[in-house]
Design a protein around this motif. Structure first.
Motif, PDB file in Angstrom:
ATOM      1  N   SER A   8     -10.027 108.480  39.381  1.00 42.55           N
ATOM      2  CA  SER A   8      -8.560 109.000  39.501  1.00 42.55           C
ATOM      3  C   SER A   8      -8.601 110.447  39.661  1.00 42.55           C
ATOM      4  N   LEU A   9      -9.461 111.135  38.925  1.00 37.71           N
ATOM      5  CA  LEU A   9      -9.665 112.652  38.921  1.00 37.71           C
ATOM      6  C   LEU A   9     -10.014 113.176  40.073  1.00 37.71           C
ATOM      7  N   ASP A  10     -10.910 112.365  40.711  1.00 35.65           N
ATOM      8  CA  ASP A  10     -11.638 113.008  42.075  1.00 35.65           C
ATOM      9  C   ASP A  10     -10.585 112.646  43.137  1.00 35.65           C
ATOM     10  N   HIS A  11      -9.718 111.580  42.807  1.00 40.98           N
ATOM     11  CA  HIS A  11      -8.809 111.452  44.034  1.00 40.98           C
ATOM     12  C   HIS A  11      -7.713 112.528  43.970  1.00 40.98           C
ATOM     13  N   LEU A  12      -7.430 112.768  42.813  1.00 45.54           N
ATOM     14  CA  LEU A  12      -6.361 113.943  42.625  1.00 45.54           C
ATOM     15  C   LEU A  12      -6.855 115.372  43.243  1.00 45.54           C
ATOM     16  N   ALA A  13      -8.261 115.433  42.998  1.00 48.32           N
ATOM     17  CA  ALA A  13      -8.752 116.546  43.690  1.00 48.32           C
ATOM     18  C   ALA A  13      -8.669 116.629  45.060  1.00 48.32           C
ATOM     19  N   CYS A  59       1.237 113.981  43.973  1.00 50.87           N
ATOM     20  CA  CYS A  59       0.215 114.480  43.115  1.00 50.87           C
ATOM     21  C   CYS A  59       0.690 114.684  41.592  1.00 50.87           C
ATOM     22  N   GLU A  60       1.762 115.062  41.317  1.00 45.26           N
ATOM     23  CA  GLU A  60       2.456 115.526  40.092  1.00 45.26           C
ATOM     24  C   GLU A  60       2.691 113.997  39.381  1.00 45.26           C
ATOM     25  N   ARG A  61       3.242 113.087  40.176  1.00 41.89           N
ATOM     26  CA  ARG A  61       2.836 111.821  39.307  1.00 41.89           C
ATOM     27  C   ARG A  61       1.572 111.340  39.086  1.00 41.89           C
ATOM     28  N   ALA A  62       0.675 111.468  39.771  1.00 33.50           N
ATOM     29  CA  ALA A  62      -0.713 111.282  39.688  1.00 33.50           C
ATOM     30  C   ALA A  62      -1.143 111.873  38.193  1.00 33.50           C
ATOM     31  N   ALA A  63      -0.920 113.211  38.484  1.00 33.64           N
ATOM     32  CA  ALA A  63      -1.453 113.925  37.160  1.00 33.64           C
ATOM     33  C   ALA A  63      -0.718 113.501  35.864  1.00 33.64           C
ATOM     34  N   GLU A  76     -11.936 117.524  31.232  1.00 27.91           N
ATOM     35  CA  GLU A  76     -11.116 116.410  32.012  1.00 27.91           C
ATOM     36  C   GLU A  76      -9.539 117.169  31.750  1.00 27.91           C
ATOM     37  N   LEU A  77      -9.200 117.432  30.490  1.00 25.34           N
ATOM     38  CA  LEU A  77      -7.872 117.792  30.116  1.00 25.34           C
ATOM     39  C   LEU A  77      -7.504 119.176  30.948  1.00 25.34           C
ATOM     40  N   ARG A  78      -8.699 120.051  31.012  1.00 26.62           N
ATOM     41  CA  ARG A  78      -8.461 121.207  31.946  1.00 26.62           C
ATOM     42  C   ARG A  78      -8.122 121.214  33.131  1.00 26.62           C
ATOM     43  N   GLN A  79      -9.002 120.227  33.915  1.00 26.97           N
ATOM     44  CA  GLN A  79      -8.753 119.792  35.197  1.00 26.97           C
ATOM     45  C   GLN A  79      -7.364 119.144  35.565  1.00 26.97           C
ATOM     46  N   VAL A  80      -6.735 118.256  34.820  1.00 21.48           N
ATOM     47  CA  VAL A  80      -5.624 117.839  35.093  1.00 21.48           C
ATOM     48  C   VAL A  80      -4.414 118.851  34.870  1.00 21.48           C
ATOM     49  N   VAL A  81      -4.578 119.475  33.987  1.00 22.59           N
ATOM     50  CA  VAL A  81      -3.416 120.424  33.552  1.00 22.59           C
ATOM     51  C   VAL A  81      -3.328 121.596  34.746  1.00 22.59           C
ATOM     52  N   THR A  82      -4.749 121.951  35.107  1.00 23.32           N
ATOM     53  CA  THR A  82      -4.854 123.118  36.174  1.00 23.32           C
ATOM     54  C   THR A  82      -4.232 122.643  37.462  1.00 23.32           C
ATOM     55  N   ALA A  83      -4.719 121.183  37.689  1.00 21.52           N
ATOM     56  CA  ALA A  83      -4.359 120.736  38.871  1.00 21.52           C
ATOM     57  C   ALA A  83      -2.521 120.735  39.055  1.00 21.52           C
ATOM     58  N   LEU A  84      -2.119 120.552  38.084  1.00 18.47           N
ATOM     59  CA  LEU A  84      -0.403 120.672  38.236  1.00 18.47           C
ATOM     60  C   LEU A  84      -0.087 122.119  38.526  1.00 18.47           C
ATOM     61  N   HIS A  85      -0.975 123.135  38.155  1.00 12.61           N
ATOM     62  CA  HIS A  85      -0.502 124.389  38.712  1.00 12.61           C
ATOM     63  C   HIS A  85      -0.926 124.753  39.917  1.00 12.61           C
ATOM     64  N   VAL A  86      -1.976 124.101  40.555  1.00 11.73           N
ATOM     65  CA  VAL A  86      -2.442 124.311  41.751  1.00 11.73           C
ATOM     66  C   VAL A  86      -1.645 123.675  42.918  1.00 11.73           C
ATOM     67  N   VAL A  87      -1.144 122.247  42.600  1.00 16.19           N
ATOM     68  CA  VAL A  87      -0.052 121.553  43.024  1.00 16.19           C
ATOM     69  C   VAL A  87       1.251 122.737  43.589  1.00 16.19           C
ATOM     70  N   GLY A  88       1.589 123.327  42.372  1.00 20.82           N
ATOM     71  CA  GLY A  88       2.620 124.133  42.403  1.00 20.82           C
ATOM     72  C   GLY A  88       2.395 125.286  43.439  1.00 20.82           C
ATOM     73  N   LEU A 139     -11.532 124.371  46.881  1.00 21.12           N
ATOM     74  CA  LEU A 139     -11.096 123.052  46.137  1.00 21.12           C
ATOM     75  C   LEU A 139     -12.029 122.141  46.194  1.00 21.12           C
ATOM     76  N   GLY A 140     -12.982 122.263  47.467  1.00 20.73           N
ATOM     77  CA  GLY A 140     -13.813 121.121  47.815  1.00 20.73           C
ATOM     78  C   GLY A 140     -15.070 121.197  46.819  1.00 20.73           C
ATOM     79  N   SER A 141     -15.425 122.505  46.850  1.00 24.35           N
ATOM     80  CA  SER A 141     -17.013 122.745  46.146  1.00 24.35           C
ATOM     81  C   SER A 141     -16.684 123.241  44.663  1.00 24.35           C
ATOM     82  N   ARG A 142     -15.642 123.710  44.483  1.00 24.90           N
ATOM     83  CA  ARG A 142     -15.424 124.206  43.138  1.00 24.90           C
ATOM     84  C   ARG A 142     -16.480 125.292  42.540  1.00 24.90           C
ATOM     85  N   ASP A 143     -16.904 125.933  43.593  1.00 23.62           N
ATOM     86  CA  ASP A 143     -17.878 127.202  43.417  1.00 23.62           C
ATOM     87  C   ASP A 143     -17.047 128.311  43.005  1.00 23.62           C
TER      88      ASP A 143
END
Length: 215
Positions: A8-13, A59-63, A76-88, A139-143
Protein backbone atom coordinates in the motif's frame (compact mmCIF):
# COMPACT_ATOMS: atom_id res chain seq x y z
CA UNK A 1 -0.28 -7.99 7.10
CA UNK A 2 2.89 -5.92 7.00
CA UNK A 3 3.55 -7.10 3.44
CA UNK A 4 0.16 -5.72 2.40
CA UNK A 5 1.00 -2.51 4.23
CA UNK A 6 4.27 -2.16 2.36
CA UNK A 7 2.46 -2.76 -0.93
CA UNK A 8 0.00 0.00 0.00
CA UNK A 9 2.89 2.37 0.76
CA UNK A 10 4.51 1.55 -2.56
CA UNK A 11 1.21 2.12 -4.38
CA UNK A 12 0.86 5.52 -2.73
CA UNK A 13 4.40 6.41 -3.83
CA UNK A 14 3.55 5.33 -7.38
CA UNK A 15 0.46 7.55 -7.35
CA UNK A 16 2.55 10.55 -6.34
CA UNK A 17 4.83 9.96 -9.30
CA UNK A 18 1.80 9.67 -11.60
CA UNK A 19 0.51 13.00 -10.28
CA UNK A 20 3.85 14.66 -10.94
CA UNK A 21 4.00 13.31 -14.50
CA UNK A 22 0.45 14.58 -15.03
CA UNK A 23 1.57 18.00 -13.78
CA UNK A 24 4.37 17.90 -16.34
CA UNK A 25 1.98 17.07 -19.18
CA UNK A 26 -0.48 19.74 -18.03
CA UNK A 27 2.10 22.54 -17.84
CA UNK A 28 3.40 21.62 -21.29
CA UNK A 29 -0.13 21.73 -22.74
CA UNK A 30 -1.00 24.97 -20.95
CA UNK A 31 2.16 26.63 -22.28
CA UNK A 32 1.36 25.52 -25.82
CA UNK A 33 -2.18 26.84 -25.45
CA UNK A 34 -0.83 30.15 -24.19
CA UNK A 35 1.71 30.64 -26.97
CA UNK A 36 -0.57 29.43 -29.76
CA UNK A 37 -3.79 31.03 -28.47
CA UNK A 38 -5.36 27.60 -28.79
CA UNK A 39 -8.67 27.28 -26.96
CA UNK A 40 -8.90 23.51 -27.34
CA UNK A 41 -5.47 23.01 -25.80
CA UNK A 42 -6.37 25.36 -22.95
CA UNK A 43 -9.52 23.34 -22.21
CA UNK A 44 -7.52 20.12 -22.37
CA UNK A 45 -4.99 21.45 -19.86
CA UNK A 46 -7.78 22.55 -17.51
CA UNK A 47 -9.43 19.12 -17.72
CA UNK A 48 -6.13 17.44 -16.92
CA UNK A 49 -5.61 19.69 -13.91
CA UNK A 50 -9.02 18.76 -12.57
CA UNK A 51 -8.20 15.07 -13.01
CA UNK A 52 -5.06 15.67 -10.95
CA UNK A 53 -7.21 17.12 -8.19
CA UNK A 54 -9.29 13.93 -8.21
CA UNK A 55 -6.08 11.92 -7.83
CA UNK A 56 -5.16 14.18 -4.92
CA UNK A 57 -8.34 13.18 -3.12
CA UNK A 58 -7.61 9.50 -3.75
CA UNK A 59 -4.06 9.85 -2.40
CA UNK A 60 -5.21 11.71 0.70
CA UNK A 61 -7.78 9.04 1.47
CA UNK A 62 -5.17 6.30 0.96
CA UNK A 63 -2.72 8.05 3.30
CA UNK A 64 -5.36 8.48 6.00
CA UNK A 65 -6.26 4.80 5.74
CA UNK A 66 -2.62 3.84 6.16
CA UNK A 67 -2.43 5.96 9.30
CA UNK A 68 -5.74 4.70 10.70
CA UNK A 69 -5.55 0.97 9.97
CA UNK A 70 -1.95 0.34 10.98
CA UNK A 71 0.54 1.73 13.46
CA UNK A 72 3.32 3.03 11.24
CA UNK A 73 6.61 3.74 12.96
CA UNK A 74 9.90 5.42 12.09
CA UNK A 75 10.46 5.47 8.32
CA UNK A 76 6.95 4.30 7.49
CA UNK A 77 5.33 7.06 9.52
CA UNK A 78 7.69 9.61 7.96
CA UNK A 79 6.78 8.35 4.49
CA UNK A 80 3.01 8.54 5.00
CA UNK A 81 2.98 11.95 6.65
CA UNK A 82 5.39 13.41 4.13
CA UNK A 83 3.35 11.94 1.29
CA UNK A 84 0.42 14.06 2.45
CA UNK A 85 2.59 17.18 2.12
CA UNK A 86 3.82 16.07 -1.32
CA UNK A 87 0.24 15.56 -2.47
CA UNK A 88 -0.45 19.17 -1.50
CA UNK A 89 2.52 20.42 -3.51
CA UNK A 90 1.54 18.41 -6.58
CA UNK A 91 -2.05 19.62 -6.34
CA UNK A 92 -0.84 23.22 -6.08
CA UNK A 93 1.28 22.71 -9.22
CA UNK A 94 -1.90 21.65 -11.03
CA UNK A 95 -3.81 24.66 -9.70
CA UNK A 96 -1.09 27.04 -10.93
CA UNK A 97 -1.13 25.32 -14.31
CA UNK A 98 -4.89 25.77 -14.49
CA UNK A 99 -4.40 29.50 -13.87
CA UNK A 100 -2.03 29.63 -16.86
CA UNK A 101 -4.51 27.80 -19.08
CA UNK A 102 -7.30 30.09 -17.91
CA UNK A 103 -5.35 33.13 -19.09
CA UNK A 104 -5.01 31.54 -22.53
CA UNK A 105 -8.74 30.76 -22.54
CA UNK A 106 -9.75 34.20 -21.32
CA UNK A 107 -7.77 36.04 -24.02
CA UNK A 108 -8.73 33.72 -26.89
CA UNK A 109 -8.70 34.33 -29.83
CA UNK A 110 -6.06 36.97 -29.05
CA UNK A 111 -2.59 36.02 -27.81
CA UNK A 112 -2.03 36.77 -24.13
CA UNK A 113 1.73 36.87 -24.69
CA UNK A 114 3.10 39.40 -27.20
CA UNK A 115 5.41 38.06 -29.91
CA UNK A 116 8.42 39.85 -28.42
CA UNK A 117 8.12 37.94 -25.15
CA UNK A 118 6.91 34.59 -26.52
CA UNK A 119 10.45 33.10 -26.61
CA UNK A 120 10.99 34.01 -22.94
CA UNK A 121 7.67 32.53 -21.83
CA UNK A 122 8.43 29.46 -23.93
CA UNK A 123 11.67 29.00 -22.01
CA UNK A 124 9.77 29.31 -18.74
CA UNK A 125 7.45 26.57 -19.92
CA UNK A 126 10.40 24.38 -20.87
CA UNK A 127 12.00 24.99 -17.47
CA UNK A 128 8.74 24.00 -15.75
CA UNK A 129 8.54 20.79 -17.77
CA UNK A 130 12.18 19.98 -16.96
CA UNK A 131 11.82 20.51 -13.22
CA UNK A 132 8.58 18.50 -13.10
CA UNK A 133 10.31 15.70 -15.01
CA UNK A 134 13.16 15.60 -12.52
CA UNK A 135 10.79 15.82 -9.55
CA UNK A 136 8.96 12.76 -10.92
CA UNK A 137 12.28 10.96 -11.31
CA UNK A 138 13.16 11.77 -7.71
CA UNK A 139 9.81 10.44 -6.52
CA UNK A 140 10.62 7.21 -8.32
CA UNK A 141 14.24 6.82 -7.21
CA UNK A 142 14.16 8.65 -3.85
CA UNK A 143 17.77 9.54 -4.54
CA UNK A 144 18.68 12.35 -2.11
CA UNK A 145 21.43 13.67 -4.40
CA UNK A 146 18.98 14.08 -7.31
CA UNK A 147 16.51 15.74 -4.94
CA UNK A 148 19.10 18.26 -3.83
CA UNK A 149 19.90 19.18 -7.45
CA UNK A 150 16.38 20.47 -8.06
CA UNK A 151 17.39 23.72 -6.37
CA UNK A 152 19.64 24.52 -9.32
CA UNK A 153 16.74 24.21 -11.74
CA UNK A 154 14.70 26.52 -9.57
CA UNK A 155 17.45 29.12 -9.94
CA UNK A 156 16.99 28.92 -13.71
CA UNK A 157 13.28 29.62 -13.37
CA UNK A 158 13.98 32.51 -10.99
CA UNK A 159 16.28 34.11 -13.58
CA UNK A 160 13.68 33.74 -16.31
CA UNK A 161 11.03 35.23 -14.03
CA UNK A 162 13.31 38.18 -13.29
CA UNK A 163 13.93 38.70 -17.02
CA UNK A 164 10.19 38.67 -17.72
CA UNK A 165 9.46 41.28 -15.03
CA UNK A 166 12.34 43.43 -16.28
CA UNK A 167 10.92 43.35 -19.81
CA UNK A 168 7.38 44.14 -18.67
CA UNK A 169 8.53 47.06 -16.51
CA UNK A 170 10.88 48.51 -19.14
CA UNK A 171 10.17 52.04 -20.37
CA UNK A 172 9.86 50.84 -23.97
CA UNK A 173 7.22 48.20 -23.21
CA UNK A 174 4.06 49.32 -25.01
CA UNK A 175 1.55 46.62 -24.14
CA UNK A 176 -1.85 47.46 -22.63
CA UNK A 177 -2.52 47.17 -18.92
CA UNK A 178 -4.27 43.81 -19.37
CA UNK A 179 -1.12 42.38 -20.96
CA UNK A 180 1.04 43.73 -18.14
CA UNK A 181 -1.25 42.07 -15.60
CA UNK A 182 -1.33 38.78 -17.52
CA UNK A 183 2.44 38.63 -17.89
CA UNK A 184 3.02 39.52 -14.25
CA UNK A 185 0.66 36.75 -13.16
CA UNK A 186 2.14 34.26 -15.62
CA UNK A 187 5.62 34.87 -14.30
CA UNK A 188 4.41 34.27 -10.77
CA UNK A 189 2.56 31.10 -11.72
CA UNK A 190 5.58 29.56 -13.43
CA UNK A 191 7.86 30.55 -10.57
CA UNK A 192 5.57 29.04 -7.94
CA UNK A 193 5.16 25.88 -10.01
CA UNK A 194 8.94 25.42 -9.88
CA UNK A 195 9.01 26.24 -6.16
CA UNK A 196 6.54 23.45 -5.40
CA UNK A 197 8.51 21.01 -7.55
CA UNK A 198 11.57 21.83 -5.44
CA UNK A 199 9.53 21.20 -2.31
CA UNK A 200 8.62 17.77 -3.70
CA UNK A 201 12.33 17.07 -3.99
CA UNK A 202 13.07 18.36 -0.50
CA UNK A 203 10.32 16.27 1.00
CA UNK A 204 11.52 13.19 -0.89
CA UNK A 205 15.02 13.86 0.48
CA UNK A 206 13.45 13.90 3.95
CA UNK A 207 11.71 10.56 3.35
CA UNK A 208 15.03 9.01 2.33
CA UNK A 209 17.29 10.53 5.01
CA UNK A 210 15.13 11.90 7.84
CA UNK A 211 16.65 15.34 7.24
CA UNK A 212 16.14 18.25 4.87
CA UNK A 213 18.95 19.21 2.44
CA UNK A 214 19.91 22.40 4.31
CA UNK A 215 20.34 20.44 7.53
Amino acid sequence: MRTHYRHSLDHLADQLQVMCLSDRAAIATATDALLRADLELAEHAIDRCRQIDTTREDCERAAVRLLALQAPVAGELRQVVTALHVVGDLARMAALTEHIANIARRRHPAHAVPDTLAPLVSRMGEAAVAIATNAADVLGSRDPHDAARLDGQDDTMDRLHHNLLTAVLADDFTGPTTTVVDLTLLGRYYERFADHAVLVGRRTFFIATGEYPDE
